[in-house]
Design a protein around this motif. Sequence first.
Motif, short mmCIF file in Angstrom:
data_model
loop_
_atom_site.label_atom_id
_atom_site.label_comp_id
_atom_site.label_asym_id
_atom_site.label_seq_id
_atom_site.Cartn_x
_atom_site.Cartn_y
_atom_site.Cartn_z
N ILE A 103 57.64 -9.46 5.37
CA ILE A 103 59.15 -9.25 6.00
C ILE A 103 59.98 -10.26 5.03
CG2 ILE A 103 59.80 -10.04 7.78
CD1 ILE A 103 57.75 -9.31 9.38
N ALA A 104 59.57 -11.59 5.18
CA ALA A 104 60.63 -12.30 4.27
C ALA A 104 61.04 -11.69 2.85
CB ALA A 104 59.88 -13.62 4.34
N GLU A 105 60.13 -10.71 2.06
CA GLU A 105 60.09 -10.64 1.22
C GLU A 105 61.64 -9.51 1.01
OE1 GLU A 105 57.79 -10.18 -1.95
OE2 GLU A 105 55.94 -12.39 -1.56
N ARG A 106 61.23 -8.47 1.90
CA ARG A 106 61.97 -7.72 2.16
C ARG A 106 63.44 -7.61 2.93
NH1 ARG A 106 62.90 -1.61 3.03
NH2 ARG A 106 65.30 -1.43 3.38
N LEU A 107 63.90 -8.92 4.12
CA LEU A 107 64.96 -9.40 4.21
C LEU A 107 65.75 -10.07 3.08
CD1 LEU A 107 63.76 -10.59 7.33
CD2 LEU A 107 64.57 -8.42 6.98
N ALA A 108 64.83 -10.98 2.23
CA ALA A 108 65.33 -11.80 1.42
C ALA A 108 66.17 -10.47 -0.16
CB ALA A 108 64.46 -12.54 0.74
N SER A 109 64.98 -9.95 -0.20
CA SER A 109 66.03 -8.28 -1.03
C SER A 109 66.84 -7.95 -0.58
CB SER A 109 64.67 -7.26 -1.82
OG SER A 109 64.36 -6.58 -0.67
N ASP A 110 67.79 -7.51 0.77
CA ASP A 110 68.49 -7.18 1.19
C ASP A 110 69.67 -7.90 0.87
OD1 ASP A 110 67.27 -4.88 1.55
OD2 ASP A 110 66.53 -5.00 4.16
N GLY A 111 69.22 -9.02 0.51
CA GLY A 111 70.21 -9.92 1.09
C GLY A 111 70.35 -10.93 1.44
N ALA A 112 69.63 -11.41 2.48
CA ALA A 112 69.30 -12.98 3.69
C ALA A 112 69.35 -13.73 2.87
CB ALA A 112 68.39 -12.27 4.60
N LEU A 113 69.96 -15.33 3.15
CA LEU A 113 69.20 -15.92 3.25
C LEU A 113 67.76 -16.48 3.61
CD1 LEU A 113 68.89 -19.00 1.95
CD2 LEU A 113 70.33 -19.82 3.33
N VAL A 114 66.71 -16.61 3.36
CA VAL A 114 65.43 -16.38 4.29
C VAL A 114 65.05 -17.78 4.97
CG1 VAL A 114 63.48 -15.03 4.78
CG2 VAL A 114 65.29 -13.86 3.87
#
Length: 257
Positions: A22-33
């Motif tokens: 989840i962390a990797e996916r949200l970061a790849s969508d542009g979020a700072l995680v």
Amino acid sequence: MGILDGKTALVTGGSRGIGRAIAERLASDGALVAVHYGSNETAAKEAVAAIEAAGGRAFAVRALLGTPGDVDTLFAGLERGLEGRGLDIVVNNAAIQGYGASTLEGATEADFERTFAINARAPLFIVQRALPLMSEGGRIINISSGVTWFAIPEVVYAMTKGALNVMTRSLAHVLGERGITVNTVSPGITETDMNQWLVDSTESQRKVAAMVALGRHGQPDDLADAVAFFASPDSRWVTGQTLEVNGGLWLGPREER
Ligand SMILES: NC(=O)c1ccc[n+]([C@@H]2O[C@H](COP(=O)([O-])OP(=O)(O)OC[C@H]3O[C@@H](n4cnc5c(N)ncnc54)[C@H](OP(=O)(O)O)[C@@H]3O)[C@@H](O)[C@H]2O)c1
């Protein structure tokens, strides 16, 4: 441009398994995680490094949930990492299953308290502390389990996940007026450290595959992609829901494969 550019996200238990995906996916969508973890610092560092290597942004935050002051510790680290930014997405993912300590025969009152403290109490108080940092369009995603609708021997674990499903519905009801959605993603049987019995045995993998319409057990990415939907603007009109993400687990009787 990612769909979550400019957004921030907290993923509890983001250092391993489903949380890491989840962390990797949200970061790849542009979020700072914020990659939260409890004790395995090496895994957290590896998760942050993997996100950065892929061009994303992340930082690790340690807080051992279920211990006194856990949420205070988490938010001290989180707010340091956010450097004055707000929080847009909260993913309550960290949990323990407890196996023997979660069964009717094996559980002690202390085991019960600990499992509830990590799996149900922490998510509630994390949301409570997150709300002042969150604004309209915020997203809360709770990671529950299919054990809320099928029976397993680990009754205490299952009870904590039932509580989480109820929490989702109640919080969605009260947070709607702030434009914050609250949803549950409910994994089926997924290959992570929590399921060592599955990782270690091709016979177990075959048995699980036979129960699943799509013919295999789940991988962390299968869950992360569903969480990404709930984190994104595309889910703006969905709140208070539980999505079973399990490849079609036990949809009905079937021939032996
Ligand atoms: N795997 C499955 O088949 C499955 C099925 C249904 C539901 N789920 C749910 O999916 C979620 C993720 O499961 P998973 O299989 O990915 O688990 P996992 O591989 O065991 O990873 C657990 C994560 O949670 C963290 N964590 C555990 N206890 C903690 C504590 N007391 N304080 C802080 N962090 C803690 C761990 O960090 P440390 O290593 O630092 O402790 C790790 O990052 C859980 O909510 C689980 O109940 C999983």
